[in-house]
Design an enzyme around this catalytic site. Structure first.
Site, PDB file in Angstrom:
ATOM      1  N   GLN A   1      17.276   8.648   3.790  1.00 33.50           N
ATOM      2  CA  GLN A   1      17.478   7.453   2.496  1.00 33.50           C
ATOM      3  C   GLN A   1      19.324   8.452   1.666  1.00 33.50           C
ATOM      4  O   GLN A   1      19.357   9.701   2.062  1.00 33.50           O
ATOM      5  CB  GLN A   1      16.477   8.264   1.217  1.00 33.50           C
ATOM      6  CG  GLN A   1      15.552   7.499   1.594  1.00 33.50           C
ATOM      7  CD  GLN A   1      14.062   8.278   0.555  1.00 33.50           C
ATOM      8  OE1 GLN A   1      12.646   7.224   0.752  1.00 33.50           O
ATOM      9  NE2 GLN A   1      14.247   8.363  -0.493  1.00 33.50           N
TER      10      GLN A   1
ATOM     11  N   HIS B   1      13.124   4.760  -3.754  1.00 34.78           N
ATOM     12  CA  HIS B   1      11.844   5.409  -4.158  1.00 34.78           C
ATOM     13  C   HIS B   1      11.765   6.190  -5.543  1.00 34.78           C
ATOM     14  O   HIS B   1      12.949   6.446  -5.665  1.00 34.78           O
ATOM     15  CB  HIS B   1      12.708   6.837  -3.058  1.00 34.78           C
ATOM     16  CG  HIS B   1      11.621   7.883  -2.800  1.00 34.78           C
ATOM     17  ND1 HIS B   1      11.803   9.339  -1.859  1.00 34.78           N
ATOM     18  CD2 HIS B   1      10.591   8.559  -3.537  1.00 34.78           C
ATOM     19  CE1 HIS B   1      10.963  10.207  -1.776  1.00 34.78           C
ATOM     20  NE2 HIS B   1      10.009   9.565  -3.092  1.00 34.78           N
TER      21      HIS B   1
ATOM     22  N   ASN C   1       4.188  14.719  -9.969  1.00 33.84           N
ATOM     23  CA  ASN C   1       4.528  13.014  -9.912  1.00 33.84           C
ATOM     24  C   ASN C   1       3.158  12.494  -8.928  1.00 33.84           C
ATOM     25  O   ASN C   1       3.769  11.367  -9.095  1.00 33.84           O
ATOM     26  CB  ASN C   1       6.194  12.579  -9.882  1.00 33.84           C
ATOM     27  CG  ASN C   1       6.680  13.483  -8.409  1.00 33.84           C
ATOM     28  OD1 ASN C   1       5.515  13.808  -7.494  1.00 33.84           O
ATOM     29  ND2 ASN C   1       7.553  13.055  -8.165  1.00 33.84           N
TER      30      ASN C   1
ATOM     31  N   ARG D   1       6.719   9.355   3.265  1.00 41.45           N
ATOM     32  CA  ARG D   1       7.481   9.692   4.097  1.00 41.45           C
ATOM     33  C   ARG D   1       7.886   8.790   4.758  1.00 41.45           C
ATOM     34  O   ARG D   1       6.878   7.842   5.951  1.00 41.45           O
ATOM     35  CB  ARG D   1       7.533  11.284   4.452  1.00 41.45           C
ATOM     36  CG  ARG D   1       7.933  11.969   3.269  1.00 41.45           C
ATOM     37  CD  ARG D   1       9.233  12.044   2.365  1.00 41.45           C
ATOM     38  NE  ARG D   1       9.567  12.985   1.459  1.00 41.45           N
ATOM     39  CZ  ARG D   1       8.709  12.966   0.028  1.00 41.45           C
ATOM     40  NH1 ARG D   1       8.821  11.644  -0.391  1.00 41.45           N
ATOM     41  NH2 ARG D   1       9.078  13.916  -0.696  1.00 41.45           N
TER      42      ARG D   1
HETATM   43  P1  NDP Z   1      -1.311  17.565  -1.208  1.00 41.45           P
HETATM   44  O1  NDP Z   1       0.036  19.324  -1.250  1.00 41.45           O
HETATM   45  O2  NDP Z   1      -1.812  17.960  -2.070  1.00 41.45           O
HETATM   46  O3  NDP Z   1      -1.606  16.979  -0.180  1.00 41.45           O
HETATM   47  C1  NDP Z   1      -0.950  16.951   1.256  1.00 41.45           C
HETATM   48  C2  NDP Z   1      -2.426  16.780   1.530  1.00 41.45           C
HETATM   49  O4  NDP Z   1      -2.140  16.483   3.042  1.00 41.45           O
HETATM   50  C3  NDP Z   1      -2.981  17.956   1.691  1.00 41.45           C
HETATM   51  O5  NDP Z   1      -4.260  17.797   1.629  1.00 41.45           O
HETATM   52  C4  NDP Z   1      -2.847  17.892   2.963  1.00 41.45           C
HETATM   53  O6  NDP Z   1      -4.073  18.516   3.590  1.00 41.45           O
HETATM   54  C5  NDP Z   1      -3.180  16.449   3.995  1.00 41.45           C
HETATM   55  N1  NDP Z   1      -2.402  16.670   5.317  1.00 41.45           N
HETATM   56  C6  NDP Z   1      -1.344  17.789   5.899  1.00 41.45           C
HETATM   57  N2  NDP Z   1      -1.320  16.665   6.712  1.00 41.45           N
HETATM   58  C7  NDP Z   1      -1.864  16.634   7.412  1.00 41.45           C
HETATM   59  C8  NDP Z   1      -2.507  15.608   8.829  1.00 41.45           C
HETATM   60  N3  NDP Z   1      -1.927  15.232   9.618  1.00 41.45           N
HETATM   61  N4  NDP Z   1      -3.712  14.414   8.151  1.00 41.45           N
HETATM   62  C9  NDP Z   1      -4.635  14.521   7.636  1.00 41.45           C
HETATM   63  N5  NDP Z   1      -3.894  15.288   5.670  1.00 41.45           N
HETATM   64  C10 NDP Z   1      -3.138  15.835   6.304  1.00 41.45           C
HETATM   65  O7  NDP Z   1       0.161  17.168  -1.812  1.00 41.45           O
HETATM   66  P2  NDP Z   1       1.010  15.845  -2.792  1.00 41.45           P
HETATM   67  O8  NDP Z   1      -1.084  14.871  -2.228  1.00 41.45           O
HETATM   68  O9  NDP Z   1       1.121  16.300  -4.378  1.00 41.45           O
HETATM   69  O10 NDP Z   1       1.735  14.871  -1.693  1.00 41.45           O
HETATM   70  C11 NDP Z   1       1.585  14.102  -0.539  1.00 41.45           C
HETATM   71  C12 NDP Z   1       3.072  13.689   0.048  1.00 41.45           C
HETATM   72  O11 NDP Z   1       3.527  12.662  -0.461  1.00 41.45           O
HETATM   73  C13 NDP Z   1       4.137  14.918  -0.297  1.00 41.45           C
HETATM   74  O12 NDP Z   1       4.269  15.800   0.441  1.00 41.45           O
HETATM   75  C14 NDP Z   1       5.037  13.910  -0.738  1.00 41.45           C
HETATM   76  O13 NDP Z   1       6.232  14.171   1.021  1.00 41.45           O
HETATM   77  C15 NDP Z   1       4.102  13.258  -0.668  1.00 41.45           C
HETATM   78  N6  NDP Z   1       5.283  11.955  -2.187  1.00 41.45           N
HETATM   79  C16 NDP Z   1       6.520  10.592  -2.411  1.00 41.45           C
HETATM   80  C17 NDP Z   1       6.971  10.642  -3.727  1.00 41.45           C
HETATM   81  C18 NDP Z   1       7.554   9.619  -4.099  1.00 41.45           C
HETATM   82  O14 NDP Z   1       8.108   9.191  -5.023  1.00 41.45           O
HETATM   83  N7  NDP Z   1       6.955   8.565  -2.844  1.00 41.45           N
HETATM   84  C19 NDP Z   1       6.379  11.522  -5.114  1.00 41.45           C
HETATM   85  C20 NDP Z   1       5.278  12.522  -3.591  1.00 41.45           C
HETATM   86  C21 NDP Z   1       5.512  13.374  -3.193  1.00 41.45           C
HETATM   87  P3  NDP Z   1      -4.922  20.457   3.708  1.00 41.45           P
HETATM   88  O15 NDP Z   1      -3.506  20.997   2.586  1.00 41.45           O
HETATM   89  O16 NDP Z   1      -6.461  19.739   3.281  1.00 41.45           O
HETATM   90  O17 NDP Z   1      -4.574  20.867   4.897  1.00 41.45           O
END
Ligand code: NDP
Length: 400
Positions: free
Chosen positions: A314, A333, A147, A285
């Site tokens: 939630q 959400h 998603n 989140r």
């Molecule tokens: P990904 O795993 O593709 O991306 C997460 C990114 O966050 C990675 O690039 C990671 O960095 C980066 N990251 C982690 N910690 C930090 C930090 N402290 N500062 C900056 N960047 C950071 O996940 P998605 O993009 O698919 O999803 C992200 C989040 O979105 C999920 O974990 C979830 O909580 C939320 N989400 C919400 C949904 C909703 O319905 N509202 C649905 C899907 C997701 P790197 O890996 O480069 O270290």
């Protein structure tokens, strides 16, 4: 044979739809970057139908019962007398969703000696105490990418809704008005603004790509830098920390996972460094933002608007301050559970279960915890620890 305990959100108030607005949904075979959409051996549902609520059962009942397993589906997840808490005791597998999270705290994991697998039907497994799961040898897996594009569309919608003052303007129409000045006294163009994302993973990068045609300045921060060709294609400015990025942005979108390293990141101090009148959109989140700091910033005008679809806990209780704070564009959400997304995360959940029952490896990109430690996507994107503290507050929610 296994017992699978599945926690899903409630059905629509009037029951499952008898018909849907559209007959089909587009067939998506792969995601940006080439990862394939889920590949279960089959599906027992109609893509585009409601699968994420209790009666939808993620389309799993026929498959699981056909193989001799027991499937329990409930939305009753909070408090010691909840069905979830009672059924957990002998469950082998728990399936839950971020939208209506069955918080798997250390205490609950302790009470479930048979538990081997916790599947997130969606993305984001922070509702599981990942540290406790690792310590108890519980594998945690989610349907990575299922998603991500859905959420990125929601982010763009919310940025435009805030900047252009869409929601109050819609309200004037519904109330019979034609109050142009009242609608536009907080309305701007997005064009020319500086927009920054905290994290440029699957969602963050998709947001950047979608915003490029709006003629904005694009900024990002992440723990790993994007490839140079992506930076130059999108004209991105990289910042080595969130603290360095937010003061130059008119709009900030949060797209990082929740873990102890990001919990409470947007507090009074950080928000206080944002431009006066900045907009903040958080679909990542709720706990990444300090609840009261957001309210204070909207009241003082430091933030001109806040939107998102993620809360803590939630479901949010009726008196959660984000329901009534000024200039917000909150939804429950929902961004990652459109009918389109449901088809993908239901199929991905089945793929994970098939791997688990057949003893085949679960895709690395789906793994968050495995073998007693963060693994796969979990090892790349999360940090050690637990972010479920305070989740018992979810039991204050009363169904309307
Ligand atoms: P990904 O795993 O593709 O991306 C997460 C990114 O966050 C990675 O690039 C990671 O960095 C980066 N990251 C982690 N910690 C930090 C930090 N402290 N500062 C900056 N960047 C950071 O996940 P998605 O993009 O698919 O999803 C992200 C989040 O979105 C999920 O974990 C979830 O909580 C939320 N989400 C919400 C949904 C909703 O319905 N509202 C649905 C899907 C997701 P790197 O890996 O480069 O270290």
């Amino acid at each position: 044979m296994a017992k699978i305990l599945c926690v899903l959100y409630d059905d629509p108030v009037g029951g499952l739809p008898l018909e849907y607005p559209r007959d089909t949904i587009p067939v998506i075979g792969s995601y940006p970057g080439g990862q394939t959409t889920p590949t279960p051996s089959g599906i027992d549902f109609t893509p585009g139908h409601m699968l994420g609520s209790v009666s939808g059962e993620l389309g799993l009942r026929h498959f699981l019962e056909g193989a001799g397993h027991t499937l329990v589906v409930t939305s009753d997840k909070d408090g010691p007398d909840s069905r979830f808490e009672r059924e957990l005791i002998d469950a082998d597998v728990v399936i839950s969703q971020p939208f209506w999270p069955a918080y798997l705290t250390a205490e609950r994991i302790e009470k479930a000696p048979n538990l081997k697998l916790a599947v997130t039907a969606g993305i984001g497994s922070d509702h599981v105490d990942l540290q406790a799961a690792a310590a108890h040898g519980v594998t945690v897996a989610e349907v990575t990418y299922s998603n991500s594009i859905s959420v990125s569309e929601h982010v763009v919608m919310m940025i435009l809704a805030l900047v252009r003052n869409y929601i109050p303007s819609y309200g004037w129409v519904v109330r019979g008005g034609w109050n142009i000045a009242d609608c536009v006294d907080r309305s701007y163009d997005l064009e020319g603004m500086a927009v920054g994302t905290v994290a440029a993973g699957r969602i963050g990068t998709a947001v950047l790509r979608r915003l490029k045609p709006f003629g904005v300045e694009l900024h990002y921060t992440d723990r790993h830098r994007l490839p140079e060709d992506v930076e130059s294609e999108l004209g991105l400015t990289f910042h080595d920390s969130t603290e360095a990025m937010v003061p130059v942005c008119d709009v900030v979108t949060i797209n990082a996972p929740l873990y102890p390293g990001t919990e409470g990141l947007f507090d009074d101090k950080l928000i206080g460094t944002m431009k006066r009148g900045a907009y903040l959109v958080n679909t990542a989140r709720g706990k990444i933002c300090n609840t009261e700091a957001v309210v204070r910033a909207l009241e003082s005008g430091r933030l001109a608007g806040y939107a998102g679809d993620v809360w803590f806990p939630q479901p949010a209780p009726e008196d959660h301050p984000w329901r009534t704070m000024p200039h917000h564009g909150m939804t429950p959400h929902i961004s990652g559970t459109s009918l389109s997304a449901q088809a993908r995360y239901a199929a991905g959940t089945r793929e994970i279960l098939e791997c688990f029952f057949e003893g085949r490896p679960i895709r690395d990109e789906y793994l968050i915890v495995d073998g007693g430690r963060l693994a796969g996507t979990g090892a790349h994107s999360y940090g050690e620890g637990n972010a479920t503290a305070g989740s018992e507050e979810a039991s204050r929610f009363k169904r309307g």
